[in-house]
Design a protein around this motif. Structure first.
Motif, mmCIF file in Angstrom:
data_model
loop_
_atom_site.group_PDB
_atom_site.id
_atom_site.type_symbol
_atom_site.label_atom_id
_atom_site.label_comp_id
_atom_site.label_asym_id
_atom_site.label_seq_id
_atom_site.Cartn_x
_atom_site.Cartn_y
_atom_site.Cartn_z
ATOM 1 N N ASN A 79 0.844 -1.189 0.000
ATOM 2 C CA ASN A 79 0.000 0.000 0.000
ATOM 3 C C ASN A 79 0.886 1.249 0.000
ATOM 4 O OD1 ASN A 79 -2.256 1.697 0.293
ATOM 5 N ND2 ASN A 79 -2.106 1.635 2.510
ATOM 6 N N TYR A 80 1.729 1.335 -0.996
ATOM 7 C CA TYR A 80 2.629 2.475 -1.068
ATOM 8 C C TYR A 80 1.938 3.643 -1.761
ATOM 9 C CZ TYR A 80 6.065 -0.824 0.544
ATOM 10 O OH TYR A 80 6.736 -1.742 1.296
ATOM 11 N N ASN A 81 2.608 4.768 -1.845
ATOM 12 C CA ASN A 81 2.012 5.986 -2.398
ATOM 13 C C ASN A 81 1.520 5.809 -3.835
ATOM 14 O OD1 ASN A 81 2.374 7.404 -0.041
ATOM 15 N ND2 ASN A 81 4.389 8.147 -0.621
ATOM 16 N N SER A 82 2.171 4.924 -4.602
ATOM 17 C CA SER A 82 1.755 4.725 -5.992
ATOM 18 C C SER A 82 0.451 3.934 -6.105
ATOM 19 C CB SER A 82 2.856 4.014 -6.781
ATOM 20 O OG SER A 82 3.091 2.734 -6.226
ATOM 21 N N VAL A 83 -0.002 3.340 -4.997
ATOM 22 C CA VAL A 83 -1.269 2.608 -4.975
ATOM 23 C C VAL A 83 -2.360 3.605 -4.599
ATOM 24 C CG1 VAL A 83 -2.559 0.746 -3.870
ATOM 25 C CG2 VAL A 83 -0.109 0.462 -4.329
ATOM 26 N N ASN A 84 -3.278 3.803 -5.531
ATOM 27 C CA ASN A 84 -4.322 4.797 -5.270
ATOM 28 C C ASN A 84 -5.572 4.146 -4.676
ATOM 29 O OD1 ASN A 84 -5.993 3.887 -7.460
ATOM 30 N ND2 ASN A 84 -4.729 5.075 -8.876
ATOM 31 N N LEU A 85 -6.511 4.981 -4.274
ATOM 32 C CA LEU A 85 -7.733 4.509 -3.624
ATOM 33 C C LEU A 85 -8.532 3.580 -4.534
ATOM 34 C CD1 LEU A 85 -9.587 4.552 -1.176
ATOM 35 C CD2 LEU A 85 -10.625 6.635 -2.082
ATOM 36 N N LYS A 86 -8.601 3.876 -5.817
ATOM 37 C CA LYS A 86 -9.326 3.019 -6.763
ATOM 38 C C LYS A 86 -8.725 1.617 -6.784
ATOM 39 C CE LYS A 86 -11.839 2.249 -10.669
ATOM 40 N NZ LYS A 86 -12.235 0.875 -10.551
ATOM 41 N N MET A 87 -7.409 1.514 -6.755
ATOM 42 C CA MET A 87 -6.744 0.202 -6.732
ATOM 43 C C MET A 87 -7.122 -0.572 -5.471
ATOM 44 S SD MET A 87 -2.956 1.277 -7.933
ATOM 45 C CE MET A 87 -2.537 1.705 -9.609
ATOM 46 N N ILE A 88 -7.149 0.125 -4.337
ATOM 47 C CA ILE A 88 -7.516 -0.518 -3.069
ATOM 48 C C ILE A 88 -8.970 -0.966 -3.117
ATOM 49 C CG2 ILE A 88 -7.874 -0.112 -0.595
ATOM 50 C CD1 ILE A 88 -4.913 -0.474 -1.384
ATOM 51 N N GLU A 89 -9.842 -0.118 -3.643
ATOM 52 C CA GLU A 89 -11.253 -0.493 -3.751
ATOM 53 C C GLU A 89 -11.438 -1.691 -4.679
ATOM 54 O OE1 GLU A 89 -12.939 3.271 -4.866
ATOM 55 O OE2 GLU A 89 -13.161 3.888 -2.759
ATOM 56 N N ASP A 90 -10.712 -1.715 -5.799
ATOM 57 C CA ASP A 90 -10.784 -2.860 -6.711
ATOM 58 C C ASP A 90 -10.306 -4.134 -6.008
ATOM 59 O OD1 ASP A 90 -11.735 -1.199 -8.711
ATOM 60 O OD2 ASP A 90 -9.822 -1.116 -9.793
ATOM 61 N N PHE A 91 -9.221 -4.020 -5.242
ATOM 62 C CA PHE A 91 -8.705 -5.187 -4.538
ATOM 63 C C PHE A 91 -9.694 -5.676 -3.486
ATOM 64 C CE2 PHE A 91 -6.656 -7.189 -0.942
ATOM 65 C CZ PHE A 91 -6.091 -8.282 -1.573
ATOM 66 N N THR A 92 -10.251 -4.768 -2.700
ATOM 67 C CA THR A 92 -11.188 -5.202 -1.656
ATOM 68 C C THR A 92 -12.433 -5.838 -2.269
ATOM 69 O OG1 THR A 92 -12.099 -2.970 -1.424
ATOM 70 C CG2 THR A 92 -10.380 -3.619 0.142
ATOM 71 N N GLN A 93 -12.891 -5.334 -3.411
ATOM 72 C CA GLN A 93 -14.022 -5.973 -4.099
ATOM 73 C C GLN A 93 -13.650 -7.375 -4.557
ATOM 74 O OE1 GLN A 93 -15.242 -3.290 -7.212
ATOM 75 N NE2 GLN A 93 -16.206 -1.872 -5.787
ATOM 76 N N HIS A 94 -12.450 -7.517 -5.075
ATOM 77 C CA HIS A 94 -11.962 -8.833 -5.513
ATOM 78 C C HIS A 94 -11.897 -9.799 -4.329
ATOM 79 C CE1 HIS A 94 -9.466 -11.987 -7.146
ATOM 80 N NE2 HIS A 94 -8.434 -11.618 -6.413
ATOM 81 N N LEU A 95 -11.322 -9.364 -3.223
ATOM 82 C CA LEU A 95 -11.212 -10.218 -2.043
ATOM 83 C C LEU A 95 -12.594 -10.567 -1.504
ATOM 84 C CD1 LEU A 95 -9.661 -11.698 0.172
ATOM 85 C CD2 LEU A 95 -9.344 -9.492 1.339
ATOM 86 N N GLN A 96 -13.470 -9.601 -1.438
ATOM 87 C CA GLN A 96 -14.823 -9.850 -0.938
ATOM 88 C C GLN A 96 -15.552 -10.854 -1.822
ATOM 89 O OE1 GLN A 96 -17.203 -6.302 -0.427
ATOM 90 N NE2 GLN A 96 -18.125 -7.215 1.380
ATOM 91 N N SER A 97 -15.429 -10.716 -3.116
ATOM 92 C CA SER A 97 -16.052 -11.646 -4.060
ATOM 93 C C SER A 97 -15.477 -13.053 -3.871
ATOM 94 C CB SER A 97 -15.836 -11.159 -5.494
ATOM 95 O OG SER A 97 -16.327 -12.096 -6.403
ATOM 96 N N PHE A 98 -14.163 -13.132 -3.699
ATOM 97 C CA PHE A 98 -13.522 -14.434 -3.492
ATOM 98 C C PHE A 98 -14.056 -15.083 -2.219
ATOM 99 C CE2 PHE A 98 -10.320 -17.261 -1.796
ATOM 100 C CZ PHE A 98 -9.986 -18.024 -2.907
ATOM 101 N N LEU A 99 -14.163 -14.313 -1.159
ATOM 102 C CA LEU A 99 -14.656 -14.850 0.116
ATOM 103 C C LEU A 99 -16.100 -15.354 -0.001
ATOM 104 C CD1 LEU A 99 -13.160 -12.189 2.538
ATOM 105 C CD2 LEU A 99 -12.411 -14.568 2.272
ATOM 106 N N LEU A 100 -16.906 -14.675 -0.780
ATOM 107 C CA LEU A 100 -18.302 -15.077 -0.949
ATOM 108 C C LEU A 100 -18.457 -16.327 -1.803
ATOM 109 C CD1 LEU A 100 -20.017 -11.618 -1.502
ATOM 110 C CD2 LEU A 100 -20.245 -13.106 0.499
ATOM 111 N N ASN A 101 -17.539 -16.495 -2.749
ATOM 112 C CA ASN A 101 -17.700 -17.559 -3.730
ATOM 113 C C ASN A 101 -16.792 -18.768 -3.541
ATOM 114 O OD1 ASN A 101 -19.728 -16.221 -5.365
ATOM 115 N ND2 ASN A 101 -18.116 -14.771 -5.875
ATOM 116 N N ASN A 102 -15.923 -18.737 -2.553
ATOM 117 C CA ASN A 102 -14.990 -19.862 -2.370
ATOM 118 C C ASN A 102 -14.955 -20.322 -0.931
ATOM 119 O OD1 ASN A 102 -13.498 -20.158 -5.047
ATOM 120 N ND2 ASN A 102 -13.502 -17.968 -4.712
#
Length: 95
Positions: free
Chosen positions: A72-95
């Motif tokens: 989570n360095y400065n080059s990682v923006n909020l949109k990237m974090i939101e995309d990642f959390t959506q990906h993780l949340q989807s994975f948790l729901l489906n696996n």
């Protein structure tokens, strides 16, 4: 360092403790490297592969500890974090 980005990921981890294991105690959590693992050890390799397929790279944890490490360095923006959390949340729901 924008601590709110790290908090988004930590919040998702803390809300899913039945499936995820935070690898650092709350009082020692890093805002630049967020580390966690899956309670079911078969899930991490599947998550890492699905992450690569979606363009999330470099998530492998430390070679001696394993798990997942989200940088989570400065080059990682909020949109990237939101995309990642959506990906993780989807994975948790489906696996």
């Amino acid at each position: 360092m924008d601590i709110s980005k790290a908090n988004k990921i930590y919040r998702l981890i803390d809300e899913n403790l039945e499936k995820l294991i935070p690898l650092a105690p709350k009082d020692l959590r890093s805002t630049s490297n967020i580390v966690f693992d899956f309670k079911d050890e078969k899930k991490a390799p599947l998550f890492l592969q699905q992450s690569i397929n979606k363009g999330f790279i470099g998530l492998n944890g430390h070679r001696s500890i394993g798990g997942i490490r989200v940088s989570n360095y400065n080059s990682v923006n909020l949109k990237m974090i939101e995309d990642f959390t959506q990906h993780l949340q989807s994975f948790l729901l489906n696996n």
